[in-house]
Design a protein around this motif. Structure first.
Motif, PDB file in Angstrom:
ATOM      1  N   ALA A   1       0.841  -1.189   0.000  1.00 38.15           N
ATOM      2  CA  ALA A   1       0.000   0.000   0.000  1.00 38.15           C
ATOM      3  C   ALA A   1       0.880   1.245   0.000  1.00 38.15           C
ATOM      4  CB  ALA A   1      -0.904   0.000   1.229  1.00 38.15           C
ATOM      5  N   PHE A   2       0.485   2.239  -0.758  1.00 42.70           N
ATOM      6  CA  PHE A   2       1.135   3.549  -0.737  1.00 42.70           C
ATOM      7  C   PHE A   2       2.629   3.531  -1.034  1.00 42.70           C
ATOM      8  CE2 PHE A   2      -2.239   3.647   2.658  1.00 42.70           C
ATOM      9  CZ  PHE A   2      -3.211   4.210   1.866  1.00 42.70           C
ATOM     10  N   PRO A   3       3.038   2.972  -2.162  1.00 42.00           N
ATOM     11  CA  PRO A   3       4.443   3.119  -2.560  1.00 42.00           C
ATOM     12  C   PRO A   3       4.680   4.564  -3.009  1.00 42.00           C
ATOM     13  CG  PRO A   3       3.197   2.081  -4.323  1.00 42.00           C
ATOM     14  CD  PRO A   3       2.237   2.267  -3.174  1.00 42.00           C
ATOM     15  N   GLY A   4       5.941   4.905  -3.210  1.00 39.69           N
ATOM     16  CA  GLY A   4       6.266   6.217  -3.745  1.00 39.69           C
ATOM     17  C   GLY A   4       6.194   7.332  -2.729  1.00 39.69           C
ATOM     18  N   ALA A   5       5.991   8.555  -3.221  1.00 41.13           N
ATOM     19  CA  ALA A   5       6.102   9.741  -2.372  1.00 41.13           C
ATOM     20  C   ALA A   5       4.861   9.960  -1.521  1.00 41.13           C
ATOM     21  CB  ALA A   5       6.354  10.964  -3.248  1.00 41.13           C
ATOM     22  N   LYS A   6       5.057  10.602  -0.380  1.00 42.02           N
ATOM     23  CA  LYS A   6       3.983  11.087   0.498  1.00 42.02           C
ATOM     24  C   LYS A   6       2.963  10.009   0.896  1.00 42.02           C
ATOM     25  CE  LYS A   6       4.444  15.904  -0.292  1.00 42.02           C
ATOM     26  NZ  LYS A   6       4.377  16.700   0.906  1.00 42.02           N
ATOM     27  N   PRO A   7       3.418   8.873   1.377  1.00 39.13           N
ATOM     28  CA  PRO A   7       2.466   7.823   1.748  1.00 39.13           C
ATOM     29  C   PRO A   7       1.539   8.206   2.905  1.00 39.13           C
ATOM     30  CG  PRO A   7       4.703   7.210   2.361  1.00 39.13           C
ATOM     31  CD  PRO A   7       4.802   8.419   1.500  1.00 39.13           C
ATOM     32  N   TYR A   8       2.015   9.015   3.846  1.00 36.97           N
ATOM     33  CA  TYR A   8       1.125   9.383   4.954  1.00 36.97           C
ATOM     34  C   TYR A   8      -0.036  10.238   4.437  1.00 36.97           C
ATOM     35  CZ  TYR A   8       4.749   7.687   8.152  1.00 36.97           C
ATOM     36  OH  TYR A   8       5.653   6.907   8.823  1.00 36.97           O
TER      37      TYR A   8
ATOM     38  N   SER B   1      -1.320  10.047   1.444  1.00 39.23           N
ATOM     39  CA  SER B   1      -2.236   9.146   0.738  1.00 39.23           C
ATOM     40  C   SER B   1      -3.056   8.329   1.727  1.00 39.23           C
ATOM     41  CB  SER B   1      -1.451   8.192  -0.170  1.00 39.23           C
ATOM     42  OG  SER B   1      -0.610   8.918  -1.043  1.00 39.23           O
ATOM     43  N   ALA B   2      -2.405   7.880   2.795  1.00 34.82           N
ATOM     44  CA  ALA B   2      -3.108   7.087   3.809  1.00 34.82           C
ATOM     45  C   ALA B   2      -4.203   7.915   4.463  1.00 34.82           C
ATOM     46  CB  ALA B   2      -2.123   6.575   4.865  1.00 34.82           C
ATOM     47  N   PHE B   3      -3.881   9.172   4.745  1.00 32.14           N
ATOM     48  CA  PHE B   3      -4.864  10.068   5.348  1.00 32.14           C
ATOM     49  C   PHE B   3      -6.055  10.252   4.415  1.00 32.14           C
ATOM     50  CE2 PHE B   3      -6.605  14.318   6.048  1.00 32.14           C
ATOM     51  CZ  PHE B   3      -6.930  14.242   7.392  1.00 32.14           C
ATOM     52  N   LYS B   4      -5.746  10.491   3.153  1.00 31.09           N
ATOM     53  CA  LYS B   4      -6.811  10.715   2.159  1.00 31.09           C
ATOM     54  C   LYS B   4      -7.707   9.482   2.033  1.00 31.09           C
ATOM     55  CE  LYS B   4      -7.491  12.797  -2.322  1.00 31.09           C
ATOM     56  NZ  LYS B   4      -7.866  11.644  -3.183  1.00 31.09           N
ATOM     57  N   ARG B   5      -7.111   8.302   2.093  1.00 32.09           N
ATOM     58  CA  ARG B   5      -7.892   7.072   1.928  1.00 32.09           C
ATOM     59  C   ARG B   5      -8.697   6.742   3.177  1.00 32.09           C
ATOM     60  NH1 ARG B   5     -11.020   4.023   1.450  1.00 32.09           N
ATOM     61  NH2 ARG B   5     -11.079   1.912   0.600  1.00 32.09           N
ATOM     62  N   GLY B   6      -8.324   7.361   4.296  1.00 32.06           N
ATOM     63  CA  GLY B   6      -9.090   7.096   5.517  1.00 32.06           C
ATOM     64  C   GLY B   6      -8.802   5.741   6.137  1.00 32.06           C
ATOM     65  N   VAL B   7      -7.560   5.286   6.056  1.00 37.17           N
ATOM     66  CA  VAL B   7      -7.209   3.994   6.669  1.00 37.17           C
ATOM     67  C   VAL B   7      -7.261   4.096   8.185  1.00 37.17           C
ATOM     68  CG1 VAL B   7      -5.746   3.253   4.753  1.00 37.17           C
ATOM     69  CG2 VAL B   7      -4.748   4.535   6.661  1.00 37.17           C
ATOM     70  N   LYS B   8      -7.410   2.968   8.842  1.00 34.42           N
ATOM     71  CA  LYS B   8      -7.429   2.928  10.301  1.00 34.42           C
ATOM     72  C   LYS B   8      -6.107   2.395  10.847  1.00 34.42           C
ATOM     73  CE  LYS B   8     -11.689   4.362  10.356  1.00 34.42           C
ATOM     74  NZ  LYS B   8     -11.942   5.795  10.662  1.00 34.42           N
TER      75      LYS B   8
ATOM     76  N   VAL C   1      -2.827  14.531   9.221  1.00 35.33           N
ATOM     77  CA  VAL C   1      -1.637  14.047   8.513  1.00 35.33           C
ATOM     78  C   VAL C   1      -0.401  14.208   9.400  1.00 35.33           C
ATOM     79  CG1 VAL C   1      -0.103  14.397   6.549  1.00 35.33           C
ATOM     80  CG2 VAL C   1      -2.557  14.527   6.215  1.00 35.33           C
ATOM     81  N   ASP C   2      -0.321  15.312  10.112  1.00 35.22           N
ATOM     82  CA  ASP C   2       0.837  15.527  10.993  1.00 35.22           C
ATOM     83  C   ASP C   2       0.899  14.474  12.103  1.00 35.22           C
ATOM     84  OD1 ASP C   2       1.736  17.616   9.542  1.00 35.22           O
ATOM     85  OD2 ASP C   2       0.908  19.173  10.844  1.00 35.22           O
TER      86      ASP C   2
END
Lengths: 284, 284, 284, 284
Positions: C198-205, C207-214, C246-247
């Motif tokens: 999940a979330f390879p590449g730049a800015k994974p946090y 992307s994770a925030f945007k996707r709403g993962v738990k 995100v922070d």
């Protein structure tokens, strides 16, 4: 004594909490739970509130009308009120996998789930005997690409007949039609056997094995038109290593699927989830 | 713009939230965080609130006096107000173990901890060079049963000199005197290397190994007169198995100690903890 | 007394364990650790073995030659022998993030890592003072798309000068060149701040925030030519919820990155990892 | 093709692995799993081995005799051999709590547990209907301090009648008699609802709540004469906070109890556990 749960969301504004709590106090409501969240990025305010009315003259209808007129309209709120005495009615959709079904029915029988389960719907007959063992009506509704329309029509007919409030896909292996999704918006819960967004789609344990991950997971989410892209309610994981085969992944995953789906059902049934921007707010 | 944090606790009563939030709104405070908890068993209400004052005329002193007079005294509240700009001053007590010290100083240097660390106090000289490497004054204060009084006196003198707000025992291997504990009530944080209440006292990893547990843990807690019996702030665990020796337990435990102590420091520094009945409320 | 570690892999065949252990016994080696794994799908046998030679006449060179001739060639083994007294030399590559650097140097100083760190290489000068604080040579090697060749040449020159055995990218923010990757095949360890894939590449946090993962995670892996696609060594996760920004993700993630990278370094340094089919076998 | 599992323990000596694996190879056994452990402190060697005999002439009896004579007696081994085709027979002891019972029977019906469950024994009649739902004989054996002897006699009679190999106490709320414990030494599995050794005895969730822990747990262990002091097989934990009541602890704990007990049953049924010094070796 009436006990209710209120869910609110609206644009964030000044003094919402003060106004709402003052109003509840005025109508002799005793707040037993309150939590709120502000999405700073999107400027949205969320609140969940439980209260009981000590005055026997308070009716839910009266309260609803008053709250709408005095509070909700002022702040332009979207809001829902639930009577805590009314258990939501939940339909189970299953196919051939039985582990989540056994787990849910076991919890249901043990009194852990605050729901009614009036019906189980399946595209196969394999699990009928389990439904019978737990005395729950079981309907086989065949569903394939070719008979989508008939399948959907029959599903909807049953959901109406049993007055279903929300649907749980307990490893149901067919697509849900867009029409049914929109009828039950944010009220269809699926369990996917990976920690999304990793490994969406078919055979996630096989993909996880191939990739050599050290952690597998499961994800419960509300169903949207995009497969495995809906708002995530709950996730959990288990550690794996090189010694585990795909079959071990599948076996370990069954426990994850059970637990993560059961948690999502509880959260939804207790009205602890709110959906926005394809995400969930999950109150504790 | 003034930013403050308020911590409140009092007997649970009607309309506290409504009254407090209405008051804040009236003095042009913008609530950016609010959370509350009711201990139903003991009928105690807890609240944590962050707000910023948009009106430049608002002074902390003025607000304090108004809040005390209009709100706190009415509800008979115990309450504290913190200026978010003022970082609390934290003293580190260490002995010979260096892993927690390295971890805390690394985090401190990386800007992760919202504190000032004006002094490190130790009963040995072993870790002096680490303190020097991070340019933090280091004082060796010998401490044994025989020189308790002198030791305590010197500790208190240093704590006063450096205007210390709270103390962190980063694997400090001596008893803290009852006098010092009462001077810093609920402001001395210890890390114990077991999941308390299992394995209190000395050599918990050895005891855990002997008992054959499958999980080891670490616990951060406020120090009270009863050894390892204080209010727990945070705990975490790691899995172990028969393949692990006592030394493996100790090595795995170091990571637990680091993490669990660092989390407790952050929570305390950000005023997210409240203590009552020998327990903590930890706001998120 | 000589202590060695042997890593073996070969096609799975009958009697490998019997033959190897009988051979070790014959040359007066005392096996202190042995573990093996068979990849049933691919029919590959893996073994890790530690032993000590009680006979002072046994030389590593002699043993090596005998083992190669009598055992390894018979079974067509790929194998490596390590003298446990020789610590591997590890180069640290960093950019501007300092939390993993502080963590690794803290552990190094505390004696937790069984390595030597003779050099730190960075494409910026920001972290030079940290290197100096820990008395480790620091070299700034500028690196951008335009000066790739010079950068790579200088990196290789330094790696040779310091006789580096393996490289750790402690949040190094530049691409490693294919040439350097092939020079240090399965010997460059990266930390990626998501639970890959999940979330390879730049800015994974983000992307994770945007996707709403738990759940958020971190992954340490060997670097291959495909970005974030290399064999995974270790992963871990932390729970997040709607209350986290995100922070907050980034701050929580720092602890994951530290721990997951440190574990990978330890495993590699103790020769507990083997790579095949873009996966790892990680012995315990 | 015969498939067997062998468990061995003995004093650690030279060349055990070489001798055993060479012997297996000689009798045309194909080792499909092998793992070993040395308790360095106590100088004990443990081994678990799975193999299949490709030669149809090999009989279990013949192999047993040969192994005993040629290997086991030489090394003075304690050892057991299990035919993988024979599922162990497991008796369930229950009282009034139904959640573990539902979970085990659901898993059993779903084919997850490699056991037979010929009988459920309870000191109450409350759960009879669940047993009937799953078509398993249910016997009510009253048991109190006053009728211990009769109770025990009836339990043993049933265990013999159903040829029970091991017993699972699925929240059985009565003491097991020393006599029964010695008849089923290391073959009675209990689930205790705390992370032992914390909170042994009655009402552990209440004690945990009172102590203000941030983590609750469950422990499965073999029953010995000392209450909650037997060898631990498996443990797991869940996070709690100040917002959780005792009832929340109990509810969260149910999931722990289910999972931790189910794991222990699987491990025991697959002969992956060995007991020594009041600890377990748990092979993977």
């Amino acid at each position: 004594m009436q006990k209710i749960t209120i869910l609110i969301h609206c644009k964030d504004q000044k003094a919402i909490i003060a106004t709402v709590t003052t109003f509840i106090a005025k109508v002799e409501g005793n707040i037993t739970y309150i939590d709120q969240h502000v999405d700073v990025e999107q400027n949205v305010f969320f609140m969940r509130l439980e209260c009981e009315f000590t005055n026997p003259d308070t009716t839910l209808e009266g309260f609803k009308a008053d709250f709408e007129q005095n509070i909700a309209s002022t702040f332009d709120m979207s809001w829902d009120l639930y009577n805590q005495e009314q258990k939501p009615k939940m339909a189970l959709f299953v196919s051939k996998y039985d582990h989540c079904l056994f787990d849910i029915l076991g919890r249901y029988s043990a009194g852990e789930l605050n729901v009614e389960i009036p019906v189980i719907i399946s595209n196969h007959n394999d699990l009928r005997s389990i439904a019978e063992r737990f005395d729950i009506p079981f309907h086989c509704v065949p569903f394939t690409k070719d008979i989508k329309e008939e399948g959907e029509a029959r599903q909807i007919e049953l959901l109406e007949k049993y007055q279903i409030n929300f649907i749980v896909l307990a490893r149901y292996m067919q697509i849900i039609t867009p029409n049914l999704i929109s009828l039950y918006k944010n009220r269809i819960i699926n369990i996917h056997h990976s920690f999304l967004p990793a490994f969406p789609g078919a055979k996630p344990y096989h993909s996880a094995f191939k990739r050599g991950v050290k952690i597998i997971g499961a994800t419960s989410h509300y169903v949207t038109a995009e497969l495995d892209e809906g708002p995530i309610i709950e996730q959990d994981i288990a550690r794996v290593s090189h010694i585990h085969s795909v079959d071990d992944f599948i076996m370990k995953g069954r426990d994850l699927e059970r637990i993560v789906l059961a948690r999502a059902i509880k959260l939804h049934a207790e009205r602890k989830t709110m959906v926005y921007s394809n995400k969930t707010v999950v109150f504790s």
